[in-house]
Design a protein around this motif. Structure first.
Motif, PDB file in Angstrom:
ATOM      1  N   HIS A 197       0.835  -1.201   0.000  1.00  0.00           N
ATOM      2  CA  HIS A 197       0.000   0.000   0.000  1.00  0.00           C
ATOM      3  C   HIS A 197       0.871   1.253   0.000  1.00  0.00           C
ATOM      4  O   HIS A 197       1.989   1.264   0.506  1.00  0.00           O
ATOM      5  CB  HIS A 197      -0.903   0.033   1.231  1.00  0.00           C
ATOM      6  CG  HIS A 197      -1.803  -1.160   1.351  1.00  0.00           C
ATOM      7  ND1 HIS A 197      -2.974  -1.284   0.654  1.00  0.00           N
ATOM      8  CD2 HIS A 197      -1.674  -2.296   2.084  1.00  0.00           C
ATOM      9  CE1 HIS A 197      -3.549  -2.439   0.964  1.00  0.00           C
ATOM     10  NE2 HIS A 197      -2.772  -3.070   1.819  1.00  0.00           N
TER      11      HIS A 197
ATOM     12  N   GLU B  86      -6.888  -0.756  -3.283  1.00  0.00           N
ATOM     13  CA  GLU B  86      -7.906  -0.296  -2.339  1.00  0.00           C
ATOM     14  C   GLU B  86      -9.047  -1.303  -2.296  1.00  0.00           C
ATOM     15  O   GLU B  86      -9.703  -1.558  -3.291  1.00  0.00           O
ATOM     16  CB  GLU B  86      -8.435   1.076  -2.753  1.00  0.00           C
ATOM     17  CG  GLU B  86      -9.426   1.656  -1.764  1.00  0.00           C
ATOM     18  CD  GLU B  86      -9.913   3.033  -2.175  1.00  0.00           C
ATOM     19  OE1 GLU B  86     -10.797   3.559  -1.487  1.00  0.00           O
ATOM     20  OE2 GLU B  86      -9.412   3.561  -3.195  1.00  0.00           O
TER      21      GLU B  86
ATOM     22  N   TYR C 116      -9.007  -1.264   5.884  1.00  0.00           N
ATOM     23  CA  TYR C 116      -8.356  -0.050   5.396  1.00  0.00           C
ATOM     24  C   TYR C 116      -8.776   1.166   6.203  1.00  0.00           C
ATOM     25  O   TYR C 116      -8.946   2.252   5.685  1.00  0.00           O
ATOM     26  CB  TYR C 116      -8.665   0.148   3.905  1.00  0.00           C
ATOM     27  CG  TYR C 116      -7.965  -0.863   3.068  1.00  0.00           C
ATOM     28  CD1 TYR C 116      -8.609  -2.054   2.741  1.00  0.00           C
ATOM     29  CD2 TYR C 116      -6.656  -0.675   2.668  1.00  0.00           C
ATOM     30  CE1 TYR C 116      -7.965  -3.014   2.003  1.00  0.00           C
ATOM     31  CE2 TYR C 116      -6.011  -1.637   1.922  1.00  0.00           C
ATOM     32  CZ  TYR C 116      -6.669  -2.799   1.595  1.00  0.00           C
ATOM     33  OH  TYR C 116      -6.029  -3.751   0.867  1.00  0.00           O
TER      34      TYR C 116
END
Length: 659
Positions: free
Chosen positions: A39, A57, A259
């Motif tokens: 990420h 994502e 996330y």
């Protein structure tokens, strides 16, 4: 799934992974069956890729069952980290536009060549069908080329209704291929919605409904599968998320937290190596904000595998001007691999040298520390691919030795490769399988060609009737150590200060039949012996048994290490099994592993004679070329056939309590 943690990366480590993230993720998957996701990484031209920005994502995740998970991702499919990606292909597999061209460009020229080879055999891949090829330089093993329906711009309702069944069929074929080939994760785009003009919202609805229907029909056959619905444009991602919420309900809690921006790091107080990694990673958070910090995230169903992956990652990123990768599969690197290594030398300004000595193969890399790490990760990925190709070929040979598929009208079916494909699909409980321009229906045992002609197919068990184990021919099942290990084995481990963490029963019907046949021939009572292996070979041994490539020679004697009762000392055409009370030190790779992995096996030693260390074959009996001894007896028992050893269980021990 294990708990998901995003581990911050220090700037130096992040810079390395920017250059070789595809190879890194592939190696983690191949070595530990663990998925790594990066990420906040600016892509910096990793080998064989285009430049750009990669920000995986995850928007949504839910489970259809304990084994099947669906998630929605916004990501570049050419960089997405899964076992197989789906290509939106046309009937001629001509990858000249849209997603197909992007995948072909990123994967290299072999993608189109493999596709052209298929078309030469079948003329076209029908709409609603799909075929499988290797993935070339992509960060995955396979590409599933699926042909969805192609519509004219602004299609009317009649055209859409006519095309809908073909889209359903395409999704079904994708999932069927994933099940047949034991693919653990697959990334599927919004098939037919781009250049093929299928309405985006209806496409999303059909894909989700098809997956749910496949599940309801027991199409997954109890196998683990992660289905990633991946697109890189926001409107399509939003439609996919809308459809999943409407059809499957709200996401799971774990997906919501995944996330959220919180960075967690689980440390292991017993491991100095792992604590050092934790300290190194955690220090990165002070340098940038949480939203900007590059991180790596590991997914695995096994906490032991996840821990091994993290420590391996740290060792690959620690930066040294000299690194050695030991893996006997170096002998299977082909011409293209050697050309890639030459390219790596020029790209990273390092020196790469292959070595084969004393039954041990590998590659050494020298140069500036950060460049050595980059090149080493790329080489690890290359070796992992050679390792998997070798295992698959050996798997096909083992299956072909116990069961064969045949068709009088199509004799080309009776090859190890095709026969193994049919057998795996049959054991998986599939109703039918399509390959080349033919389809085999298992219930009626017929083969249907592209013109609709029927031919009878036959499945012949060469030894005993052959039944599936959890929809395959092999299985790993967690068991109680008290119920499965004998007292002698437990006492031996405890005496040397090892704590048993986990025991898995290993079963392989094909290998067992070959072992039993050898036992009848040799009239030998099997011995129960033990072999230490590296973490990356545990599953491979369950699939194809002991192979010389899986066990490099041990190092010098060390009385503080476990006295392994079996040891493989491999030259490239033999394998030693040594019985005795010798203490053997771990290999260099095993020194970095967080657990000790021991295979309990039954071994046939048969009639033995004295030999010498570098024997390629067992000596002849009375100079008769075709009548040889079953093993050598110097320094224990040395066997020359993997079919004389049958793995029974995997014992995972914590070595941190050892004295």
């Amino acid at each position: 799934m294990s708990n998901i943690q995003q581990i911050p990366l220090v700037p130096g480590h992040a810079a390395i992974l920017k250059k070789c993230q595809s190879a890194f993720c592939h190696a983690v998957k191949a070595k530990f069956n663990c998925m790594a996701i990066l990420h906040n990484m600016e892509e910096a031209g990793s080998f064989g890729s285009n430049s750009g920005v990669l920000r995986a994502e995850k928007r949504y995740s839910t489970k259809l069952s304990n084994r099947v998970e669906i998630s929605i991702w916004k990501d570049d499919l050419t960089r997405h980290q899964v076992y197989a990606v789906v290509n939106a292909a046309n009937e001629k597999l001509n990858h000249t536009g849209g997603l197909a061209q992007a995948l072909s460009d990123a994967g290299g020229p072999m993608i189109q060549k493999w596709s052209d080879d298929i078309i030469q055999r079948v003329q076209r891949v029908k709409t609603g069908d799909a075929v499988l090829t290797p993935a070339g330089n992509l960060p995955c093993k396979y590409i599933i080329h699926a042909v969805g329906p192609c519509l004219a711009p602004n299609p009317n309702k009649k055209d859409i209704d006519r095309a809908t069944p073909f889209l359903y069929n395409a999704i079904f074929r994708i999932l069927e291929i994933a099940v047949i080939h034991n693919i653990s994760s697959v990334a599927i785009p919004a098939l037919s919605s781009g250049l093929f003009h299928f309405p985006r919202d209806l496409c999303a609805d059909i894909i989700i409904k098809a997956i749910k229907q496949f599940h309801d029909l027991n199409g997954f056959q109890g196998k683990n599968l992660e289905i990633h619905l991946v697109n890189n444009d926001e409107p399509t991602v939003q439609e996919m998320e809308r459809a999943t919420r409407a059809i499957l309900g709200p996401p799971s809690i774990s997906a919501v937290d995944l996330y959220s921006g919180a960075l967690h790091l689980k440390t292991w107080s017993k491991s100095q190596v792992y604590n050092a990694m934790a300290t190194s990673f955690a220090s990165a958070a002070k340098e940038t904000t949480a939203n900007e910090t590059p991180t790596v995230e590991f997914h695995s169903v096994s906490k032991e595998a996840e821990r091994e992956a993290k420590v391996w990652a740290f060792n690959m990123l620690k930066q040294s001007d000299n690194m050695t990768i030991r893996n006997n599969h170096v002998i299977y690197l082909d011409q293209r691999d050697h050309e890639n290594m030459l390219s790596l030398q020029a790209k990273f300004r390092v020196h790469i040298k292959k070595f084969l000595r004393s039954g041990n193969g590998g590659i050494t890399i020298t140069g500036s520390p950060s460049d050595v790490s980059c090149a080493a990760i790329e080489v690890e990925s290359m070796l992992c691919k050679a390792q998997e190709d070798f295992t698959e070929a050996e798997e096909n040979y083992i299956l072909y030795s116990v069961v064969r598929w045949s068709c009088e009208d199509e004799p080309w079916i009776q090859t190890p490769e095709i026969s193994a494909v049919l057998e795996k699909a049959y054991l998986a409980g599939s109703k039918e399988i399509t390959f080349s321009n033919h389809k085999v229906r298992f219930k009626s045992m017929v083969l249907i060609d592209d013109n609709g002609g029927f031919s009878a197919v036959k499945r012949t068990c060469l030894l005993d009737p052959f039944e599936p184990l959890t929809n395959s021919f092999y299985a790993r099942t967690p068991v109680s150590s008290k119920d499965y290990l004998d007292k002698e084995g437990r006492r031996t481990l405890e005496a040397f200060g090892f704590r048993i963490v986990k025991v898995e029963k290993l079963e392989n019907n094909a290998l067992k039949q070959l072992f039993d046949k050898n036992e009848q021939r040799m009239k030998d009572k099997p011995r129960r012996l033990y072999q230490r292996v590296s973490a990356q070979f545990c599953d491979l041994i369950c699939r194809v048994g002991f192979q010389k490539e899986f066990a490099p020679p041990a190092g010098n004697t060390n009385v503080k290490t476990l006295r392994i009762i079996i040891r493989f000392l491999c030259s490239f055409l033999k394998a030693f099994l040594v019985k005795g009370a010798e203490g053997v030190s771990p290999s260099k790779e095993q020194e970095h592993e967080q657990y000790i992995y021991i295979i309990q096996a039954r071994v046939l030693t048969g009639k033995s004679t004295d030999g010498f260390p570098h024997s390629i074959l067992s000596p002849n009996k009375k100079q008769a070329p075709l009548n040889r001894y079953d093993c050598l007896s110097d320094r224990g028992h040395v066997i020359f056939s993997s079919q004389q050893a049958l793995p029974e269980c995997l014992i995972i021990c914590d070595k941190l309590t050892a004295v």
